[in-house]
Design a protein around this motif. Structure first.
Motif, PDB file in Angstrom:
ATOM      1  N   SER A 102      41.128  44.965  58.682  1.00  0.00           N
ATOM      2  CA  SER A 102      40.213  44.879  58.259  1.00  0.00           C
ATOM      3  C   SER A 102      39.498  43.216  58.389  1.00  0.00           C
ATOM      4  O   SER A 102      38.201  43.092  58.554  1.00  0.00           O
ATOM      5  CB  SER A 102      39.744  45.792  56.965  1.00  0.00           C
ATOM      6  N   LEU A 103      40.399  43.241  58.625  1.00  0.00           N
ATOM      7  CA  LEU A 103      40.140  41.643  58.000  1.00  0.00           C
ATOM      8  C   LEU A 103      39.424  40.385  59.427  1.00  0.00           C
ATOM      9  O   LEU A 103      39.083  39.788  59.513  1.00  0.00           O
ATOM     10  CB  LEU A 103      41.628  40.296  58.127  1.00  0.00           C
ATOM     11  N   VAL A 104      39.933  41.784  60.460  1.00  0.00           N
ATOM     12  CA  VAL A 104      39.451  41.309  62.065  1.00  0.00           C
ATOM     13  C   VAL A 104      37.725  40.985  61.933  1.00  0.00           C
ATOM     14  O   VAL A 104      37.700  41.058  62.934  1.00  0.00           O
ATOM     15  CB  VAL A 104      39.835  42.285  62.540  1.00  0.00           C
ATOM     16  N   ASN A 105      37.357  42.274  60.972  1.00  0.00           N
ATOM     17  CA  ASN A 105      35.569  42.638  60.927  1.00  0.00           C
ATOM     18  C   ASN A 105      34.788  41.663  60.046  1.00  0.00           C
ATOM     19  O   ASN A 105      33.546  41.719  60.435  1.00  0.00           O
ATOM     20  CB  ASN A 105      35.761  44.188  60.736  1.00  0.00           C
ATOM     21  N   ILE A 106      35.687  40.639  60.132  1.00  0.00           N
ATOM     22  CA  ILE A 106      34.809  39.328  59.415  1.00  0.00           C
ATOM     23  C   ILE A 106      34.247  38.708  60.059  1.00  0.00           C
ATOM     24  O   ILE A 106      34.615  37.824  60.933  1.00  0.00           O
ATOM     25  CB  ILE A 106      35.779  38.567  58.370  1.00  0.00           C
ATOM     26  N   PRO A 107      33.190  38.432  60.360  1.00  0.00           N
ATOM     27  CA  PRO A 107      32.227  36.925  61.678  1.00  0.00           C
ATOM     28  C   PRO A 107      33.250  36.891  61.831  1.00  0.00           C
ATOM     29  O   PRO A 107      33.808  35.763  63.155  1.00  0.00           O
ATOM     30  CB  PRO A 107      30.782  36.994  61.427  1.00  0.00           C
ATOM     31  N   ILE A 108      33.069  35.312  60.978  1.00  0.00           N
ATOM     32  CA  ILE A 108      33.898  33.794  60.820  1.00  0.00           C
ATOM     33  C   ILE A 108      35.158  34.224  61.455  1.00  0.00           C
ATOM     34  O   ILE A 108      36.020  33.233  62.640  1.00  0.00           O
ATOM     35  CB  ILE A 108      33.523  33.507  59.584  1.00  0.00           C
ATOM     36  N   LEU A 109      36.593  35.143  61.233  1.00  0.00           N
ATOM     37  CA  LEU A 109      37.992  35.434  61.115  1.00  0.00           C
ATOM     38  C   LEU A 109      38.267  35.775  62.735  1.00  0.00           C
ATOM     39  O   LEU A 109      38.907  35.559  62.933  1.00  0.00           O
ATOM     40  CB  LEU A 109      39.192  36.259  59.951  1.00  0.00           C
ATOM     41  N   SER A 110      36.954  37.015  62.760  1.00  0.00           N
ATOM     42  CA  SER A 110      37.148  37.785  63.818  1.00  0.00           C
ATOM     43  C   SER A 110      37.465  36.542  65.144  1.00  0.00           C
ATOM     44  O   SER A 110      37.766  36.737  66.783  1.00  0.00           O
ATOM     45  CB  SER A 110      36.001  38.354  64.072  1.00  0.00           C
ATOM     46  N   LYS A 111      36.727  35.556  65.167  1.00  0.00           N
ATOM     47  CA  LYS A 111      36.858  34.605  66.184  1.00  0.00           C
ATOM     48  C   LYS A 111      37.648  33.526  66.358  1.00  0.00           C
ATOM     49  O   LYS A 111      38.273  33.216  67.611  1.00  0.00           O
ATOM     50  CB  LYS A 111      34.918  33.336  66.077  1.00  0.00           C
ATOM     51  N   VAL A 112      38.404  32.829  65.041  1.00  0.00           N
ATOM     52  CA  VAL A 112      39.483  32.172  64.769  1.00  0.00           C
ATOM     53  C   VAL A 112      40.365  33.395  65.647  1.00  0.00           C
ATOM     54  O   VAL A 112      41.355  33.297  66.374  1.00  0.00           O
ATOM     55  CB  VAL A 112      39.995  32.617  63.625  1.00  0.00           C
TER      56      VAL A 112
END
Length: 112
Positions: A102-112
């Motif tokens: 579910s960490l992939v759904n966080i906007p800032i972390l999905s770009k990284v």
């Protein structure tokens, strides 16, 4: 305090494994990890977690591995601990992997 002790315990265990299974660092990491667990969830709940009937096999391997590491046989102790850890915390792994997914759904972390 408990989270810090668990964190330092994991650090010392990993550092002890990096230094070719240094028994002193591994023993210190084990003691810190177990004491941090007691600080986080309490003595009674820790005792009941480790000594449930269905978890006795994992508990005996994990705690037996800790004792063997304390007796300065680090490689055998860590192998027993690893098997005991996987057996004890088998039910927690799907929750952890679901959280990491579910960490992939966080906007800032999905770009990284």
């Amino acid at each position: 305090i408990g989270v810090g002790l668990v964190g330092f315990g994991i650090f010392f265990i990993l550092f002890g494994m990096l230094l070719y299974f240094d028994s002193v660092l591994l023993a210190f990491g084990n003691l810190l990890f177990l004491s941090g667990l007691v600080f986080i969830i309490g003595f009674r709940r820790t005792f009941t977690f480790f000594f449930q009937k269905q978890k006795m096999k994992g508990s005996s391997f994990f705690l037996g591995g800790v004792v063997i590491v304390l007796m300065r046989w680090p490689l055998l102790g860590m192998l027993l601990e690893a098997y005991g850890f996987v057996t004890l915390f088998r039910s927690f792994f799907p929750v952890v992997f679901g959280f990491l997914g579910s960490l992939v759904n966080i906007p800032i972390l999905s770009k990284v």
